[in-house]
Design a protein around this motif. Sequence first.
Motif, PDB file in Angstrom:
ATOM      1  N   ASN A  15      -7.087 -12.325  -8.243  1.00  0.00           N
ATOM      2  CA  ASN A  15      -5.889 -13.327  -7.717  1.00  0.00           C
ATOM      3  C   ASN A  15      -4.586 -13.122  -7.589  1.00  0.00           C
ATOM      4  OD1 ASN A  15      -4.506 -12.752 -10.413  1.00  0.00           O
ATOM      5  ND2 ASN A  15      -6.362 -14.385 -11.242  1.00  0.00           N
ATOM      6  N   ASP A  16      -3.581 -14.468  -7.481  1.00  0.00           N
ATOM      7  CA  ASP A  16      -2.379 -13.719  -7.151  1.00  0.00           C
ATOM      8  C   ASP A  16      -1.527 -13.069  -8.268  1.00  0.00           C
ATOM      9  OD1 ASP A  16      -2.728 -15.300  -4.692  1.00  0.00           O
ATOM     10  OD2 ASP A  16      -1.796 -16.811  -5.347  1.00  0.00           O
ATOM     11  N   GLY A  17      -1.613 -13.181  -9.509  1.00  0.00           N
ATOM     12  CA  GLY A  17      -1.454 -12.955 -10.318  1.00  0.00           C
ATOM     13  C   GLY A  17      -1.456 -10.795  -9.808  1.00  0.00           C
ATOM     14  N   ILE A  18      -2.763 -10.254 -10.501  1.00  0.00           N
ATOM     15  CA  ILE A  18      -3.300  -9.725 -10.740  1.00  0.00           C
ATOM     16  C   ILE A  18      -2.851  -8.162  -8.939  1.00  0.00           C
ATOM     17  CG2 ILE A  18      -5.618  -7.999 -10.175  1.00  0.00           C
ATOM     18  CD1 ILE A  18      -5.262  -8.059 -12.496  1.00  0.00           C
ATOM     19  N   VAL A  19      -2.684  -9.771  -7.447  1.00  0.00           N
ATOM     20  CA  VAL A  19      -2.728  -8.840  -6.846  1.00  0.00           C
ATOM     21  C   VAL A  19      -1.067  -7.997  -7.184  1.00  0.00           C
ATOM     22  CG1 VAL A  19      -2.385  -9.115  -4.395  1.00  0.00           C
ATOM     23  CG2 VAL A  19      -3.930 -10.106  -5.102  1.00  0.00           C
ATOM     24  N   ASP A  20       0.207  -9.291  -7.114  1.00  0.00           N
ATOM     25  CA  ASP A  20       1.023  -9.273  -7.700  1.00  0.00           C
ATOM     26  C   ASP A  20       1.334  -7.608  -8.232  1.00  0.00           C
ATOM     27  OD1 ASP A  20       4.679  -9.474  -7.010  1.00  0.00           O
ATOM     28  OD2 ASP A  20       4.180 -10.804  -7.958  1.00  0.00           O
ATOM     29  N   TYR A  21       0.544  -7.641  -9.541  1.00  0.00           N
ATOM     30  CA  TYR A  21       1.000  -6.865 -10.704  1.00  0.00           C
ATOM     31  C   TYR A  21       0.268  -5.728  -9.968  1.00  0.00           C
ATOM     32  CZ  TYR A  21      -0.699  -4.195 -14.816  1.00  0.00           C
ATOM     33  OH  TYR A  21      -1.405  -2.863 -15.329  1.00  0.00           O
ATOM     34  N   LEU A  22      -1.234  -5.114  -9.000  1.00  0.00           N
ATOM     35  CA  LEU A  22      -1.161  -4.170  -8.332  1.00  0.00           C
ATOM     36  C   LEU A  22      -0.357  -3.226  -7.285  1.00  0.00           C
ATOM     37  CD1 LEU A  22      -4.775  -5.163  -7.502  1.00  0.00           C
ATOM     38  CD2 LEU A  22      -4.052  -3.101  -9.849  1.00  0.00           C
ATOM     39  N   ARG A  23       0.869  -4.445  -6.831  1.00  0.00           N
ATOM     40  CA  ARG A  23       1.735  -4.503  -5.740  1.00  0.00           C
ATOM     41  C   ARG A  23       2.681  -3.385  -6.256  1.00  0.00           C
ATOM     42  NH1 ARG A  23       0.799  -9.502  -2.125  1.00  0.00           N
ATOM     43  NH2 ARG A  23      -0.628  -7.935  -0.660  1.00  0.00           N
ATOM     44  N   ARG A  24       2.898  -3.817  -7.912  1.00  0.00           N
ATOM     45  CA  ARG A  24       4.251  -3.642  -8.505  1.00  0.00           C
ATOM     46  C   ARG A  24       4.580  -2.709  -9.563  1.00  0.00           C
ATOM     47  NH1 ARG A  24       6.312  -9.416 -10.233  1.00  0.00           N
ATOM     48  NH2 ARG A  24       8.104  -7.666 -11.157  1.00  0.00           N
ATOM     49  N   ILE A  25       2.971  -2.011 -10.792  1.00  0.00           N
ATOM     50  CA  ILE A  25       3.083  -1.069 -11.225  1.00  0.00           C
ATOM     51  C   ILE A  25       3.781   0.320 -10.900  1.00  0.00           C
ATOM     52  CG2 ILE A  25       0.230  -0.402 -10.658  1.00  0.00           C
ATOM     53  CD1 ILE A  25       0.341  -0.378 -14.203  1.00  0.00           C
ATOM     54  N   ASP A  26       2.941   0.853  -9.318  1.00  0.00           N
ATOM     55  CA  ASP A  26       3.560   2.506  -9.377  1.00  0.00           C
ATOM     56  C   ASP A  26       4.949   2.575  -9.623  1.00  0.00           C
ATOM     57  OD1 ASP A  26       1.088   3.120  -8.853  1.00  0.00           O
ATOM     58  OD2 ASP A  26       1.426   2.074  -6.780  1.00  0.00           O
ATOM     59  N   ALA A  27       5.543   1.800  -9.364  1.00  0.00           N
ATOM     60  CA  ALA A  27       7.365   1.598  -9.670  1.00  0.00           C
ATOM     61  C   ALA A  27       7.314   1.486 -10.669  1.00  0.00           C
ATOM     62  CB  ALA A  27       7.695   0.677  -8.998  1.00  0.00           C
ATOM     63  N   THR A  28       6.529   1.097 -11.868  1.00  0.00           N
ATOM     64  CA  THR A  28       7.148   0.985 -13.455  1.00  0.00           C
ATOM     65  C   THR A  28       6.750   2.561 -13.611  1.00  0.00           C
ATOM     66  OG1 THR A  28       5.536  -0.032 -14.131  1.00  0.00           O
ATOM     67  CG2 THR A  28       6.605  -1.253 -13.193  1.00  0.00           C
ATOM     68  N   LEU A  29       5.446   3.434 -13.396  1.00  0.00           N
ATOM     69  CA  LEU A  29       5.353   5.114 -13.634  1.00  0.00           C
ATOM     70  C   LEU A  29       6.263   5.184 -13.358  1.00  0.00           C
ATOM     71  CD1 LEU A  29       1.294   3.808 -12.896  1.00  0.00           C
ATOM     72  CD2 LEU A  29       2.299   3.864 -14.903  1.00  0.00           C
ATOM     73  N   GLU A  30       7.065   5.475 -12.048  1.00  0.00           N
ATOM     74  CA  GLU A  30       8.028   6.359 -11.314  1.00  0.00           C
ATOM     75  C   GLU A  30       8.944   7.280 -12.441  1.00  0.00           C
ATOM     76  OE1 GLU A  30       8.374   5.564  -7.656  1.00  0.00           O
ATOM     77  OE2 GLU A  30       6.935   5.366  -7.157  1.00  0.00           O
ATOM     78  N   PRO A  31      10.027   5.928 -13.032  1.00  0.00           N
ATOM     79  CA  PRO A  31      10.564   6.362 -13.998  1.00  0.00           C
ATOM     80  C   PRO A  31       9.904   7.271 -15.372  1.00  0.00           C
ATOM     81  CG  PRO A  31      11.169   4.630 -13.470  1.00  0.00           C
ATOM     82  CD  PRO A  31       9.650   5.079 -13.079  1.00  0.00           C
ATOM     83  N   PHE A  32       8.734   7.365 -15.708  1.00  0.00           N
ATOM     84  CA  PHE A  32       8.207   7.999 -17.190  1.00  0.00           C
ATOM     85  C   PHE A  32       7.229   9.210 -16.381  1.00  0.00           C
ATOM     86  CE2 PHE A  32       9.782   3.615 -17.584  1.00  0.00           C
ATOM     87  CZ  PHE A  32      10.046   3.949 -18.201  1.00  0.00           C
ATOM     88  N   GLU A  33       7.193   9.266 -15.492  1.00  0.00           N
ATOM     89  CA  GLU A  33       6.596  10.494 -15.005  1.00  0.00           C
ATOM     90  C   GLU A  33       4.554  10.227 -15.222  1.00  0.00           C
ATOM     91  OE1 GLU A  33       8.124  14.438 -15.519  1.00  0.00           O
ATOM     92  OE2 GLU A  33       8.934  13.827 -16.225  1.00  0.00           O
ATOM     93  N   GLY A  34       4.385   8.804 -15.422  1.00  0.00           N
ATOM     94  CA  GLY A  34       2.955   7.964 -15.162  1.00  0.00           C
ATOM     95  C   GLY A  34       2.416   8.085 -13.933  1.00  0.00           C
ATOM     96  N   HIS A  35       1.004   8.542 -13.883  1.00  0.00           N
ATOM     97  CA  HIS A  35       0.025   8.622 -12.843  1.00  0.00           C
ATOM     98  C   HIS A  35      -1.235   8.482 -13.334  1.00  0.00           C
ATOM     99  CE1 HIS A  35      -0.629  12.612 -13.548  1.00  0.00           C
ATOM    100  NE2 HIS A  35      -1.297  12.760 -13.660  1.00  0.00           N
ATOM    101  N   PHE A  36      -1.570   7.851 -12.621  1.00  0.00           N
ATOM    102  CA  PHE A  36      -3.234   7.414 -12.925  1.00  0.00           C
ATOM    103  C   PHE A  36      -4.335   8.444 -12.758  1.00  0.00           C
ATOM    104  CE2 PHE A  36      -1.724   2.540 -11.183  1.00  0.00           C
ATOM    105  CZ  PHE A  36      -1.793   2.068 -11.983  1.00  0.00           C
ATOM    106  N   VAL A  37      -5.091   8.656 -13.065  1.00  0.00           N
ATOM    107  CA  VAL A  37      -5.998   9.295 -13.731  1.00  0.00           C
ATOM    108  C   VAL A  37      -7.137   8.793 -13.521  1.00  0.00           C
ATOM    109  CG1 VAL A  37      -7.591  11.065 -15.367  1.00  0.00           C
ATOM    110  CG2 VAL A  37      -5.057  10.820 -15.487  1.00  0.00           C
TER     111      VAL A  37
END
Length: 111
Positions: A15-37
């Motif tokens: 839905n719109d919430g999940i789509v927005d979440y997916l579009r924005r999560i990568d930017a939250t990971l970068e400062p902490f050196e997180g990446h999807f496995v």
Amino acid sequence: MTAFAVGQLRDVQINDGIVDYLRRIDATLEPFEGHFVIHGGAREVLEGNPVDDLIVIAFPTKASAQAWYASQAYQALIPLRLQGAAGDVYLIDGVGSEHRATDILHGAGGA
């Protein structure tokens, strides 16, 4: 030691919430050196009947995983995720390549 943020999500609705979440999560990971496995994906079930979507994000340390989850940027996304998914989210320590299955017995009074 590597740590992981694990999400076991069920009842996922795109839905719109999940789509927005997916579009924005990568930017939250970068400062902490997180990446999807692991991020959902096709699975070959060998035992049981898994119904959850599995998401695993790696971080270089438990402290960086904790800081990511507590960050203002990620906390702002949680309500978006909850608009389209229920489930469990937790942090867990990884093990090194030298780890053996019996290592857990040492802390549990075993051999």
